[in-house]
Design a protein around this motif. Structure first.
Motif, PDB file in Angstrom:
ATOM      1  N   TYR A   1      -2.300  -9.422   6.738  1.00 51.53           N
ATOM      2  CA  TYR A   1      -2.538  -9.579   5.302  1.00 51.53           C
ATOM      3  C   TYR A   1      -1.936 -10.903   4.806  1.00 51.53           C
ATOM      4  O   TYR A   1      -2.583 -11.653   4.069  1.00 51.53           O
TER       5      TYR A   1
ATOM      6  N   VAL B   1       0.859  -1.184   0.000  1.00 51.80           N
ATOM      7  CA  VAL B   1       0.000   0.000   0.000  1.00 51.80           C
ATOM      8  C   VAL B   1       0.893   1.230   0.000  1.00 51.80           C
ATOM      9  O   VAL B   1       1.741   1.399   0.888  1.00 51.80           O
TER      10      VAL B   1
ATOM     11  N   THR C   1      -7.637  -3.674   5.384  1.00 50.42           N
ATOM     12  CA  THR C   1      -7.163  -2.333   5.747  1.00 50.42           C
ATOM     13  C   THR C   1      -8.261  -1.566   6.473  1.00 50.42           C
ATOM     14  O   THR C   1      -8.034  -0.933   7.514  1.00 50.42           O
TER      15      THR C   1
ATOM     16  N   LEU D   1      -8.796   4.952   0.003  1.00 46.71           N
ATOM     17  CA  LEU D   1      -7.945   3.888  -0.528  1.00 46.71           C
ATOM     18  C   LEU D   1      -8.419   3.517  -1.928  1.00 46.71           C
ATOM     19  O   LEU D   1      -9.511   2.981  -2.105  1.00 46.71           O
TER      20      LEU D   1
ATOM     21  N   MET E   1      -1.539  -1.110  10.705  1.00 45.91           N
ATOM     22  CA  MET E   1      -1.727  -2.045   9.592  1.00 45.91           C
ATOM     23  C   MET E   1      -0.679  -3.150   9.708  1.00 45.91           C
ATOM     24  O   MET E   1       0.466  -2.966   9.295  1.00 45.91           O
TER      25      MET E   1
END
Length: 561
Positions: free
Chosen positions: A337, A309, A421, A405, A332
């Motif tokens: 992820y 990101v 996110t 985003l 994050m």
């Protein structure tokens, strides 16, 4: 989607647009894929066959996320991985990586390329005398000179994706013979083999308007084993046909058909025969479908792409404050992820902790400590910055902390990254607004123009990890290059300059890791995880699949005899 990195420019890809494949079932528990830190370097899985045993003729059907926005790869809109897939068959690449990742001169275009002096640095190229452009013109030192002048950053009218290396050249001259080119540097550039790859004809680079716009709809001149057959923007289709004027080994395939296929439709398209392969990447569904599909193999090799990101630090962005960017990054957790997306198909997937070097390579070290995942620390930092919790989300001076985003529509992995996110940042009081855009507009209208607060896509690594990444992290007021978030510092610039000019390998790596630590501190972008190098490929296809760190040989790709 994915962008690819090359020496003046790296190659991005829309997040989750990066897919790769492996041969047979992997060794991971449950028949899953190998982790990127486990795959053996210098390996590939391509159903390798000698040239003589490859069947003559046939059509390879190749899926794309989008057609090129510009057929000039060195123009800002042109540097996409999908573009490189086509470009590699029709435009010269003077150097390429072999199976072990070693960079070698491409004999189709070069007899040799030699560092003939270090004080000053001079590189002498001897061109293959048979090499010629599709208009019949022989390769010339003037092609090199025009490309150097277009990409060295001296003329802002050229909208370039990167100036790295070219900005260090003093002059390009004709050598002792017609097929000899002498390039003299005013400043040392270590990864010089990355230059002039790809090489374009003088006609493209001699005029800024032609450079920026002349090749938007089609390539006007080519020089490879294939040439353009048709380009159909309506049907989102490109065909390449064998070029009979090619002077090298004749391509085995009659035709390569590239068609745009939505990520969610890849498995069905392979099953129906509409395409012959697809990248598995992070998709659990596409992996499971590939394993169960008759006549299809999962081919696996080390991956060279990662999803991330990018943050926007431009003055107009809500994330212009470096302290705010770092606070958000701390909330994050890349491991969330990695495990959430890759966990079902990769045993113990690892987050990526370096912006330059990939897991499993000798130079990899985790430098991510400045943004170590810690939601309590993130909350404290946000409080200190004046962003106080007011109901569900934080506010400051009456303004809610809303972060937009941008992601790619119709991309299941992008959707997962967006949801993860959104959920993680909601825990610390940050509101994430997901703005899904069509792949065709994603880079040209949003990423390249800085039209985002955060944006998710992938980077594909090259054999030149340091120079190809410079344009992403170098802050230049005159040229964005590929620093889409406009984040950087004089200290980072200095270290990147020193690293790219250092001919000693160990010192160059040390300088690069010093720069990487500052890049993490700056809140530039957050690498999430390295994408597995796995592809689902029709079993009859040979010399194609998961190439690992190697460049494909398009003359050998074909079908079993």
């Amino acid at each position: 989607m994915i962008r690819k990195k090359w020496a003046g420019a790296a190659v991005p890809v829309a997040a989750a647009l990066l897919l790769s494949a492996c041969g047979g079932d992997a060794d991971s528990p449950g028949g899953g894929l190998q982790g990127t830190d486990q795959a053996a370097q210098g390996s590939w899985s391509i159903n390798e066959k000698p040239y003589a045993e490859v069947k003559e003729g046939g059509e390879l059907k190749w899926p794309l996320d989008a057609l090129p926005d510009n057929w000039n790869y060195n123009q800002l809109d042109g540097t996409l991985l999908d573009h490189d897939y086509i470009l590699s068959a029709i435009i010269p690449k003077l150097h390429k990586a072999d199976k072990a990742g070693k960079v070698v001169a491409n004999p189709a275009y070069l007899e040799s390329a030699t560092l003939t002096s270090t004080e000053p640095q001079v590189v002498t190229y001897k061109l293959n005398p048979k090499a010629k452009w599709s208009d019949g013109t022989a390769f010339s030192w003037e092609d090199f000179d025009a490309q150097f002048k277009a990409l060295n950053g001296s003329n802002p009218a050229y909208s370039v994706s990167g100036t790295t290396g070219y900005e260090d050249i003093e002059k390009v001259e004709k050598g002792a013979a017609d097929n000899e080119v002498v390039v003299t540097f005013k400043k040392k550039f270590a990864e010089w083999t990355s230059l002039f790859t790809p090489l374009y004809p003088k006609a493209l680079n001699s005029d800024p308007k032609e450079f920026n716009e002349g090749w938007k709809t089609e390539p006007k001149i080519t020089a490879g084993p294939f040439k353009i057959g048709t380009i159909d923007q309506t049907a989102k289709l490109v065909t390449l046909v064998r070029d009979d004027s090619w002077w090298g080994d004749k391509a085995k395939l009659d035709k390569i058909t590239y068609r745009v296929v939505e990520r969610a439709a890849l498995a069905d398209s392979l099953a129906s025969g509409a395409i012959d392969w697809y990248t598995i990447g992070s998709s659990v569904d596409n992996f499971q479908r590939a394993k169960s599909m008759q006549g299809v193999e999962v081919r696996e090799a080390p991956g060279k792409s990662y999803n991330h990101v990018t943050f926007n630090g431009a003055p107009t962005s809500i994330l212009a404050d470096q302290k705010l960017r770092v606070a958000v990054m701390k909330a994050m957790d890349p491991n969330v992820y990695a495990k959430g997306i890759l966990g079902p198909i990769v045993a113990d997937p690892k987050a990526l902790g370096n912006h330059f070097f990939l897991q499993g390579t000798a130079n990899y070290v985790d430098n991510s400590a400045p943004v170590k995942a810690d939601k309590e620390a993130a909350k404290a930092d946000l409080d200190a910055l004046g962003w106080k919790l007011d109901g569900e989300f934080r506010k400051k001076d009456g303004k809610q902390l809303d972060i937009r985003l941008v992601s790619t529509a119709g991309n299941p992995i992008s959707e997962q990254i967006g949801k993860l996110t959104q959920a993680q940042l909601k825990e610390v009081g940050v509101n994430v607004i997901i703005d899904a855009q069509p792949p065709a507009a994603f880079f040209a209208d949003f990423v390249n123009t800085g039209n985002f607060d955060m944006v998710g896509f992938g980077w594909s690594q090259t054999p030149w990890p340091i120079s190809s990444s410079k344009g992403i992290y170098y802050l230049d007021e005159k040229n964005v290059n590929q620093n889409y978030g406009r984040i950087g510092s004089p200290e980072i610039n200095k270290l990147l300059d020193e690293a790219n000019g250092e001919l000693d390998d160990a010192k160059r790596v040390e300088l690069t890791n010093q720069a990487d630590k500052l890049i993490w501190e700056s809140g530039h972008h957050l690498p999430l995880y390295q994408v597995p190098g796995a592809r689902a490929v029709r079993a009859t296809v040979v010399n194609f699949g998961a190439f690992g760190v190697a460049d494909p040989d398009y003359t050998k790709i074909g079908f079993a005899g």
